[in-house]
Every structure is written in structure tokens, then in C-alpha cells.
Design an enzyme around this catalytic site. Structure first.
Site, PDB file in Angstrom:
ATOM      1  N   PRO A   1      66.452  20.099  73.009  1.00  0.00           N
ATOM      2  CA  PRO A   1      66.177  20.474  74.545  1.00  0.00           C
ATOM      3  C   PRO A   1      65.411  19.609  75.351  1.00  0.00           C
ATOM      4  O   PRO A   1      64.252  19.176  74.610  1.00  0.00           O
ATOM      5  CB  PRO A   1      65.462  21.771  74.369  1.00  0.00           C
ATOM      6  CG  PRO A   1      65.177  22.201  72.987  1.00  0.00           C
ATOM      7  CD  PRO A   1      65.723  21.014  72.103  1.00  0.00           C
ATOM      8  N   GLU A   2      65.715  18.766  76.158  1.00  0.00           N
ATOM      9  CA  GLU A   2      64.852  17.889  77.107  1.00  0.00           C
ATOM     10  C   GLU A   2      64.657  18.696  78.383  1.00  0.00           C
ATOM     11  O   GLU A   2      64.905  19.953  78.548  1.00  0.00           O
ATOM     12  CB  GLU A   2      65.690  16.629  77.326  1.00  0.00           C
ATOM     13  CG  GLU A   2      65.881  15.828  76.137  1.00  0.00           C
ATOM     14  CD  GLU A   2      66.178  14.325  76.460  1.00  0.00           C
ATOM     15  OE1 GLU A   2      65.677  14.094  77.183  1.00  0.00           O
ATOM     16  OE2 GLU A   2      66.815  13.940  75.589  1.00  0.00           O
TER      17      GLU A   2
ATOM     18  N   HIS B   1      65.777  33.331  61.754  1.00  0.00           N
ATOM     19  CA  HIS B   1      65.142  32.493  62.760  1.00  0.00           C
ATOM     20  C   HIS B   1      64.715  33.002  63.989  1.00  0.00           C
ATOM     21  O   HIS B   1      64.194  32.235  64.972  1.00  0.00           O
ATOM     22  CB  HIS B   1      65.864  31.194  63.141  1.00  0.00           C
ATOM     23  CG  HIS B   1      66.418  30.637  61.857  1.00  0.00           C
ATOM     24  ND1 HIS B   1      65.740  30.174  60.820  1.00  0.00           N
ATOM     25  CD2 HIS B   1      67.749  30.339  61.399  1.00  0.00           C
ATOM     26  CE1 HIS B   1      66.586  29.547  59.917  1.00  0.00           C
ATOM     27  NE2 HIS B   1      67.801  29.585  60.166  1.00  0.00           N
TER      28      HIS B   1
ATOM     29  N   ARG C   1      64.677  25.208  63.164  1.00  0.00           N
ATOM     30  CA  ARG C   1      63.741  24.026  62.599  1.00  0.00           C
ATOM     31  C   ARG C   1      62.121  24.185  62.488  1.00  0.00           C
ATOM     32  O   ARG C   1      61.249  23.538  61.967  1.00  0.00           O
ATOM     33  CB  ARG C   1      64.038  23.014  63.128  1.00  0.00           C
ATOM     34  CG  ARG C   1      65.746  22.524  62.912  1.00  0.00           C
ATOM     35  CD  ARG C   1      66.214  21.037  63.263  1.00  0.00           C
ATOM     36  NE  ARG C   1      65.707  20.157  62.289  1.00  0.00           N
ATOM     37  CZ  ARG C   1      66.068  19.002  62.458  1.00  0.00           C
ATOM     38  NH1 ARG C   1      66.550  18.364  63.452  1.00  0.00           N
ATOM     39  NH2 ARG C   1      65.696  18.042  61.468  1.00  0.00           N
TER      40      ARG C   1
END
Ligand SMILES: [Zn+2]
Length: 282
Positions: free
Chosen positions: A14-15, A102, A121
Site C-alpha cells: 500500500p502506498e 491474520h 506479513r
């Protein structure tokens, strides 16, 4: 080297545009609402989730802001800071939605919704900044927001003076300007016709000013494009914020330049992929 399309999809981080779209997507569903419960299923994210987040029970969300890639959820006693890391997603869904693998953190609300962070992650973060702690640590050293007026003509040229590092590395430094991640650095340098390997201090003021305008355009266009995914932030499935982007160079090494048909090349810079056109970029 041709980047495998599937590989690329899996590891898109994600930016800034994704985080801004996330902010727009979740804001209307949590602002003005009171927290009923805080659930930490796995505190081991990039940094451990602090105990202090438990004090949010009973508190009302006053605003949702963004600084760089941090989402800032404002309460009267301080700010809950969320970072999506490399693979994080946030949704505001019904509390009855079954917990998935998650799903590390929940902020449940009295109105029956829950803000849920999923991060396979675990490079993301959930942090607490007390009111009087202000934003000294993490946020104070950051450069200007690229879409703000303080990121203006003359700024990059001034900051780049005498710098010998490659312009792409320079642009991706959060102390210079925030939110120009790998994808958008590639895209903006291509559109500005500047080689990613050019020394930052060698680029003229005129070219920097054009690059400044292009960075703003590229990020704004991505945010606008992401607007079509706003409803995904309130749905239990899918990957909110990962909107299809029309990228000209990123992930296209070995393919033809959209402008001159030359084969796009790839170099590694600071362990990140830079794709460029040897003909259009100088
Ligand atoms: Zn070209």
C-alpha cells in the site's frame, strides 16, 4: 527481466494513494462513534501493540487524518496510529463477521460495526500517541505531504543541492517528501523524462519543478481511481484499497515503452526495482 504479473500483484505494498483511499473509505463509518471493545489477537506486529490501546473503550472517534502512510484516528485523549505495512488492510464491517486468519486487531463500536486490521506479513503497526506526547517521535521528522502547498516549486531543487545519490533514492526518502513510494517514483520519473539513476544534485530546477507537478498529478490520479473502491472497505471479502492502476513503467520491464516503443529496462536501486525507458529518460 520480465516481472511475473502474479508475483507483482501479490507483493504490491500500500502506498500513499491506497492509504488515503482507505481513510476516505473508513471515515464516514467510524467518526462520531464510540468504541465498545478493543481486541488484540496478535500484538506482535512491526512493533508490539501497546497496552494503552485498551483505554479507548468508551471513547469517541473525533476525526480520521493521514500523515504520510500513517492513518491517525483522533480521540480526545490522543491518537491511534495505524500503518498498513506491506500487506495490511483495514475494513469496517459487521461485528458478526467471522474472524479470519491474520485478523490481528479489532476496534469494535457501539453501533455494531468493527474496524478490523488484517495483515498476513505483520509489518504493519498499531500505536498509541497520548495527547501531550504530540507527534515528536515518529511523525515530526517527516518531509512535506506531496499534495500540500509546502511541496512547491523550488523545494526539491533546494533539497537536492550537492547531493550525489540517485534521484530515485532521493525522492523515496521520507525526510525529503513523504509518500513517494517505489511505484509512484518510477511512474513520476518516467513522465518527467528523468533517469532514475541521475544524480539528485545534477538535475536542473526547471526539471525538478516539472517533476513536482507530475508527482502531484500521479498521486491525485491514483486517489481518484481508488475512489471506485470505497465500498470495498465495508465488505467482508476482497482486498480493499488494492485498486487496478494504469501504470506506465512499474512492473513492465522488458515491454515496450508506451511513448517510443523502446524496450523498458530495469535496474535495482536500494534493493528496489526501477524500470525506465533508456530513450525517453535522461
Ligand atoms: Zn520511451
Amino acid at each position: 527481466m520480465v516481472v511475473n504479473q502474479q508475483f507483482k500483484q501479490q507483493f504490491i505494498m500500500p502506498e500513499l494513494p491506497e492509504v488515503e483511499v482507505c481513510r476516505l473509505g473508513i471515515s464516514p463509518h467510524i467518526i462520531g462513534h464510540k468504541v465498545s471493545k478493543v481486541v488484540v489477537r496478535n500484538a506482535q506486529l512491526r512493533w508490539p501493540i501497546p497496552e494503552e490501546v485498551q483505554q479507548l473503550t468508551g471513547q469517541e472517534v473525533l476525526a480520521v487524518d493521514r500523515r504520510a502512510k500513517y492513518l491517525l484516528i483522533r480521540f480526545s485523549t490522543g491518537t491511534l496510529l495505524l500503518h498498513l505495512g506491506m500487506s495490511g488492510t483495514i475494513r469496517v464491517i459487521e461485528q458478526s463477521t467471522p474472524v479470519a486468519k491474520h485478523d490481528h486487531f479489532d476496534l469494535a463500536f457501539i453501533h455494531g460495526k468493527v474496524l478490523r486490521l488484517n495483515d498476513p506479513r505483520r509489518f504493519g503497526a498499531v500505536l498509541w500517541l497520548a495527547q501531550n506526547q504530540d507527534e515528536r517521535g515518529l511523525l515530526s521528522k517527516l518531509g512535506p505531504e506531496p499534495l500540500s502547498d509546502s511541496f512547491c516549486h523550488g523545494y526539491l531543487f533546494l533539497k537536492a543541492k550537492n547531493k550525489k545519490l540517485p534521484i530515485k533514492t532521493f525522492l523515496m526518502n521520507n525526510h525529503i517528501v513523504v509518500g513517494v513510494g517505489n511505484i509512484y517514483a518510477n511512474e513520476a520519473l518516467f513522465q518527467a523524462g528523468i533517469l532514475p539513476t541521475a544524480k539528485a544534485g545534477d538535475v536542473s530546477e526547471q526539471r525538478y519543478n516539472r517533476l513536482t507537478d507530475i508527482i502531484k498529478q500521479v498521486l491525485s490520479a491514483a486517489i481518484k481511481q481508488g475512489g471506485t473502491t470505497l465500498k470495498d472497505f465495508t465488505q467482508a471479502d476482497g482486498r480493499p484499497g488494492y485498486f487496478a492502476q494504469s501504470l506506465l513503467v512499474y512492473g513492465r520491464a522488458g515491454q515496450a515503452c508506451v511513448s517510443c516503443k523502446e524496450v523498458l529496462l530495469e535496474v535495482r536501486q536500494s534493493n528496489r526495482s526501477s524500470v525506465y525507458c533508456p530513450n525517453c529518460q535522461q
